[in-house]
Scaffold this motif. Structure first.
Motif, PDB file in Angstrom:
ATOM      1  N   LEU A  88       0.831  -1.197   0.000  1.00 52.70           N
ATOM      2  CA  LEU A  88       0.000   0.000   0.000  1.00 52.70           C
ATOM      3  C   LEU A  88       0.870   1.254   0.000  1.00 52.70           C
ATOM      4  CD1 LEU A  88      -2.773   1.302   0.085  1.00 52.70           C
ATOM      5  CD2 LEU A  88      -2.721   1.121   2.579  1.00 52.70           C
ATOM      6  N   ARG A  89       1.943   1.236   0.788  1.00 50.00           N
ATOM      7  CA  ARG A  89       2.851   2.400   0.813  1.00 50.00           C
ATOM      8  C   ARG A  89       3.506   2.600  -0.547  1.00 50.00           C
ATOM      9  NH1 ARG A  89       4.000   0.223   5.956  1.00 50.00           N
ATOM     10  NH2 ARG A  89       5.927  -0.758   5.212  1.00 50.00           N
ATOM     11  N   ALA A  90       3.883   1.499  -1.196  1.00 50.59           N
ATOM     12  CA  ALA A  90       4.513   1.604  -2.513  1.00 50.59           C
ATOM     13  C   ALA A  90       3.528   2.159  -3.536  1.00 50.59           C
ATOM     14  CB  ALA A  90       5.031   0.238  -2.950  1.00 50.59           C
ATOM     15  N   GLU A  91       2.260   1.720  -3.460  1.00 47.72           N
ATOM     16  CA  GLU A  91       1.244   2.226  -4.383  1.00 47.72           C
ATOM     17  C   GLU A  91       1.025   3.728  -4.187  1.00 47.72           C
ATOM     18  OE1 GLU A  91      -2.294  -0.043  -3.922  1.00 47.72           O
ATOM     19  OE2 GLU A  91      -1.524  -1.795  -5.004  1.00 47.72           O
ATOM     20  N   ARG A  92       1.031   4.165  -2.935  1.00 54.18           N
ATOM     21  CA  ARG A  92       0.820   5.587  -2.670  1.00 54.18           C
ATOM     22  C   ARG A  92       1.983   6.422  -3.195  1.00 54.18           C
ATOM     23  NH1 ARG A  92      -1.782   5.113   3.453  1.00 54.18           N
ATOM     24  NH2 ARG A  92      -3.912   4.614   2.747  1.00 54.18           N
ATOM     25  N   MET A  93       3.206   5.894  -3.065  1.00 58.25           N
ATOM     26  CA  MET A  93       4.365   6.605  -3.617  1.00 58.25           C
ATOM     27  C   MET A  93       4.270   6.673  -5.139  1.00 58.25           C
ATOM     28  SD  MET A  93       7.530   5.216  -1.276  1.00 58.25           S
ATOM     29  CE  MET A  93       7.516   5.407   0.518  1.00 58.25           C
ATOM     30  N   ARG A  94       3.858   5.567  -5.749  1.00 56.89           N
ATOM     31  CA  ARG A  94       3.696   5.535  -7.205  1.00 56.89           C
ATOM     32  C   ARG A  94       2.675   6.565  -7.654  1.00 56.89           C
ATOM     33  NH1 ARG A  94       1.078   0.159  -9.585  1.00 56.89           N
ATOM     34  NH2 ARG A  94      -0.729   1.117  -8.597  1.00 56.89           N
ATOM     35  N   GLU A  95       1.547   6.656  -6.922  1.00 51.79           N
ATOM     36  CA  GLU A  95       0.507   7.604  -7.303  1.00 51.79           C
ATOM     37  C   GLU A  95       0.932   9.046  -7.048  1.00 51.79           C
ATOM     38  OE1 GLU A  95      -2.971   6.214  -5.305  1.00 51.79           O
ATOM     39  OE2 GLU A  95      -3.013   4.349  -6.475  1.00 51.79           O
ATOM     40  N   ALA A  96       1.776   9.257  -6.052  1.00 50.82           N
ATOM     41  CA  ALA A  96       2.276  10.611  -5.806  1.00 50.82           C
ATOM     42  C   ALA A  96       3.135  11.081  -6.974  1.00 50.82           C
ATOM     43  CB  ALA A  96       3.082  10.635  -4.504  1.00 50.82           C
ATOM     44  N   VAL A  97       3.957  10.198  -7.506  1.00 52.11           N
ATOM     45  CA  VAL A  97       4.784  10.548  -8.659  1.00 52.11           C
ATOM     46  C   VAL A  97       3.897  10.789  -9.878  1.00 52.11           C
ATOM     47  CG1 VAL A  97       6.530   9.704 -10.268  1.00 52.11           C
ATOM     48  CG2 VAL A  97       6.837   9.353  -7.821  1.00 52.11           C
ATOM     49  N   CYS A  98       2.905   9.929 -10.092  1.00 51.76           N
ATOM     50  CA  CYS A  98       2.000  10.106 -11.230  1.00 51.76           C
ATOM     51  C   CYS A  98       1.261  11.432 -11.145  1.00 51.76           C
ATOM     52  CB  CYS A  98       1.007   8.946 -11.293  1.00 51.76           C
ATOM     53  SG  CYS A  98       1.744   7.369 -11.776  1.00 51.76           S
ATOM     54  N   ALA A  99       0.819  11.799  -9.946  1.00 50.64           N
ATOM     55  CA  ALA A  99       0.130  13.078  -9.773  1.00 50.64           C
ATOM     56  C   ALA A  99       1.072  14.241 -10.071  1.00 50.64           C
ATOM     57  CB  ALA A  99      -0.423  13.185  -8.357  1.00 50.64           C
ATOM     58  N   ALA A 100       2.337  14.106  -9.660  1.00 51.62           N
ATOM     59  CA  ALA A 100       3.306  15.188  -9.851  1.00 51.62           C
ATOM     60  C   ALA A 100       3.628  15.412 -11.324  1.00 51.62           C
ATOM     61  CB  ALA A 100       4.582  14.875  -9.073  1.00 51.62           C
ATOM     62  N   VAL A 101       3.571  14.349 -12.131  1.00 59.02           N
ATOM     63  CA  VAL A 101       3.899  14.491 -13.556  1.00 59.02           C
ATOM     64  C   VAL A 101       2.649  14.567 -14.436  1.00 59.02           C
ATOM     65  CG1 VAL A 101       6.100  13.317 -13.257  1.00 59.02           C
ATOM     66  CG2 VAL A 101       4.093  11.989 -13.941  1.00 59.02           C
ATOM     67  N   GLY A 102       1.467  14.505 -13.817  1.00 64.65           N
ATOM     68  CA  GLY A 102       0.229  14.626 -14.570  1.00 64.65           C
ATOM     69  C   GLY A 102      -0.162  13.398 -15.353  1.00 64.65           C
ATOM     70  N   LEU A 103       0.269  12.214 -14.900  1.00 66.34           N
ATOM     71  CA  LEU A 103      -0.086  10.973 -15.591  1.00 66.34           C
ATOM     72  C   LEU A 103      -1.374  10.401 -15.002  1.00 66.34           C
ATOM     73  CD1 LEU A 103       0.521   8.687 -17.575  1.00 66.34           C
ATOM     74  CD2 LEU A 103       1.935   7.618 -15.806  1.00 66.34           C
ATOM     75  N   PRO A 104      -2.453  10.329 -15.772  1.00 61.87           N
ATOM     76  CA  PRO A 104      -3.694   9.746 -15.252  1.00 61.87           C
ATOM     77  C   PRO A 104      -3.524   8.263 -14.920  1.00 61.87           C
ATOM     78  CG  PRO A 104      -4.120  11.038 -17.228  1.00 61.87           C
ATOM     79  CD  PRO A 104      -2.633  10.871 -17.133  1.00 61.87           C
ATOM     80  N   VAL A 105      -4.245   7.821 -13.897  1.00 58.98           N
ATOM     81  CA  VAL A 105      -4.166   6.429 -13.451  1.00 58.98           C
ATOM     82  C   VAL A 105      -5.587   5.894 -13.257  1.00 58.98           C
ATOM     83  CG1 VAL A 105      -3.410   4.868 -11.608  1.00 58.98           C
ATOM     84  CG2 VAL A 105      -1.940   6.752 -12.312  1.00 58.98           C
ATOM     85  N   LEU A 106      -5.805   4.683 -13.732  1.00 58.78           N
ATOM     86  CA  LEU A 106      -7.045   3.952 -13.475  1.00 58.78           C
ATOM     87  C   LEU A 106      -6.661   2.715 -12.675  1.00 58.78           C
ATOM     88  CD1 LEU A 106     -10.071   3.343 -13.882  1.00 58.78           C
ATOM     89  CD2 LEU A 106      -9.448   2.182 -16.020  1.00 58.78           C
ATOM     90  N   ARG A 107      -7.176   2.632 -11.445  1.00 59.61           N
ATOM     91  CA  ARG A 107      -6.858   1.495 -10.582  1.00 59.61           C
ATOM     92  C   ARG A 107      -8.138   0.709 -10.316  1.00 59.61           C
ATOM     93  NH1 ARG A 107      -5.352   1.318  -4.854  1.00 59.61           N
ATOM     94  NH2 ARG A 107      -5.258   3.584  -4.834  1.00 59.61           N
ATOM     95  N   ILE A 108      -8.094  -0.584 -10.611  1.00 57.89           N
ATOM     96  CA  ILE A 108      -9.221  -1.482 -10.393  1.00 57.89           C
ATOM     97  C   ILE A 108      -8.805  -2.516  -9.362  1.00 57.89           C
ATOM     98  CG2 ILE A 108     -10.714  -3.226 -11.451  1.00 57.89           C
ATOM     99  CD1 ILE A 108     -10.417  -1.638 -14.085  1.00 57.89           C
ATOM    100  N   GLU A 109      -9.537  -2.557  -8.251  1.00 56.20           N
ATOM    101  CA  GLU A 109      -9.217  -3.468  -7.156  1.00 56.20           C
ATOM    102  C   GLU A 109     -10.250  -4.588  -7.112  1.00 56.20           C
ATOM    103  OE1 GLU A 109      -7.333   0.089  -4.336  1.00 56.20           O
ATOM    104  OE2 GLU A 109      -9.194  -0.901  -3.761  1.00 56.20           O
ATOM    105  N   SER A 110      -9.774  -5.807  -7.285  1.00 53.14           N
ATOM    106  CA  SER A 110     -10.653  -6.970  -7.281  1.00 53.14           C
ATOM    107  C   SER A 110      -9.862  -8.186  -6.840  1.00 53.14           C
ATOM    108  CB  SER A 110     -11.227  -7.212  -8.684  1.00 53.14           C
ATOM    109  OG  SER A 110     -11.804  -8.506  -8.781  1.00 53.14           O
ATOM    110  N   PRO A 111     -10.448  -9.037  -5.976  1.00 51.98           N
ATOM    111  CA  PRO A 111      -9.754 -10.262  -5.582  1.00 51.98           C
ATOM    112  C   PRO A 111      -9.773 -11.332  -6.668  1.00 51.98           C
ATOM    113  CG  PRO A 111     -11.920 -10.181  -4.564  1.00 51.98           C
ATOM    114  CD  PRO A 111     -11.732  -8.863  -5.266  1.00 51.98           C
ATOM    115  N   THR A 112     -10.564 -11.132  -7.723  1.00 51.15           N
ATOM    116  CA  THR A 112     -10.752 -12.166  -8.744  1.00 51.15           C
ATOM    117  C   THR A 112     -10.233 -11.769 -10.119  1.00 51.15           C
ATOM    118  OG1 THR A 112     -12.692 -13.040  -7.592  1.00 51.15           O
ATOM    119  CG2 THR A 112     -12.510 -13.554  -9.933  1.00 51.15           C
ATOM    120  N   LEU A 113     -10.488 -10.537 -10.552  1.00 50.04           N
ATOM    121  CA  LEU A 113     -10.053 -10.093 -11.874  1.00 50.04           C
ATOM    122  C   LEU A 113      -8.535  -9.944 -11.915  1.00 50.04           C
ATOM    123  CD1 LEU A 113     -12.774  -7.391 -12.593  1.00 50.04           C
ATOM    124  CD2 LEU A 113     -12.791  -9.820 -13.212  1.00 50.04           C
ATOM    125  N   ARG A 114      -7.948 -10.352 -13.018  1.00 53.37           N
ATOM    126  CA  ARG A 114      -6.498 -10.318 -13.190  1.00 53.37           C
ATOM    127  C   ARG A 114      -6.148  -9.640 -14.514  1.00 53.37           C
ATOM    128  NH1 ARG A 114      -6.930 -11.124  -8.715  1.00 53.37           N
ATOM    129  NH2 ARG A 114      -6.081 -12.775  -7.379  1.00 53.37           N
TER     130      ARG A 114
END
Length: 293
Positions: A88-114
């Motif tokens: 979770l900490r790594a994901e938040r760091m990744r999203e902080a960098v994406c926000a800083a460079v203006g890269l849109p992110v779509l995150r889908i959380e599912s225990p089944t979909l891969r």
């Protein structure tokens, strides 16, 4: 996915390696790219530790402009990271960098979909939905059209099984499979039910379930998080359709044993608990009828 010149200067073109890439709606979609391959240099406000951790993180798919190769959207499809976890900490760091460079992110959380099995059709769906939404003119008070345009999700046509229905319902095959399983006496009820909500923090959540045995249901939940991005369809309905898609995957699994099923009383308790958090919702809770005994 409308970039600025500043955003583009912070990103680097992604070369096409030919393996697993495909073209859709004027974009080239690549599989599995590290964030370090997408960002040209460490942006201001990001510490060295954040940068080092974030650039090692991967996205399952990266959507790039066909002409320049510059990233336009990064997509992640995975189970939700446990609270307080290293992931979770790594994901938040990744999203902080994406926000800083203006890269849109779509995150889908599912225990089944891969991503390996569902990533390409999901990304294709989102790009086509956005393309359709851009092409269909908005309806306002001064519009001349007598009828409002049909949304991408509500287009009716012929389904793969020959019936008429919503051709852009990602759960359509699961719903047909449930009917077939009911006829074959493998389900107690043929209807795939669901609900969806949008939280004030911007996340959308969809639930879907089908009664496998009397009073025992197979339940799936999916969360959709849009960061600087819009799917082209309502994210909450999109999350519910994805949950139905996940139900279909589970119906085809031989591992539908008792521990995987949820008792009707427990499911109703969970829905009531969701209803009781209505103050945290962006819109009103529209599924009170599911709370009744």
């Amino acid at each position: 996915m409308t970039p600025t010149a500043t955003d583009d200067a912070r990103l680097r073109p992604v070369p096409c390696d030919g393996g697993g890439s495909f073209t859709r709606a004027g974009h080239v979609v690549h599989g599995h790219r590290r964030l370090g391959e997408l960002v040209a240099h460490r942006p201001e406000g990001i510490t060295g530790h954040q940068w080092s951790s974030a650039t090692r993180e991967e996205f399952d798919h990266v959507v790039c402009a066909a002409d320049s190769g510059l990233p336009r959207l990064a997509v992640s499809i995975a189970p939700a990271a446990p609270p307080g976890s290293v992931r979770l900490r790594a994901e938040r760091m990744r999203e902080a960098v994406c926000a800083a460079v203006g890269l849109p992110v779509l995150r889908i959380e599912s225990p089944t979909l891969r991503a390996a099995d569902h990533g390409r059709p999901i990304v294709t769906y989102v790009l086509e939905a956005r393309d359709y939404a851009t092409a269909v003119p908005p309806v306002g008070p001064d519009a001349e059209a007598l009828d409002p345009p049909v949304g991408f999700r509500d287009i009716v046509g012929r389904l793969p099984d020959g019936r008429q229905g919503y051709v852009n319902d990602l759960g359509a095959l699961a719903r047909a499979d449930a009917v077939a399983a009911y006829v074959a006496r493998r389900l107690a009820d043929p209807i795939v039910r669901g609900l969806h909500v949008r939280w004030r923090d911007g996340a959308a959540e969809g639930w879907s379930w089908v009664e496998v045995r009397p009073g025992q249901s197979l339940v799936e939940r999916v969360t959709v998080r849009e960061h600087r991005f819009r799917c082209g369809v309502d994210a909450a309905r999109f999350a519910e359709d994805l949950a139905a898609l996940a139900v279909g995957e589970r119906l085809r699994s031989p591992e539908m044993d008792e521990p995987a099923l949820v008792d009707r009383t427990e499911l109703r308790r969970q829905i009531r608990a969701l209803r009781d958090r209505r103050d945290e919702l962006a819109d009103d809770f529209a599924f009170d009828h599911l709370c009744a005994d």
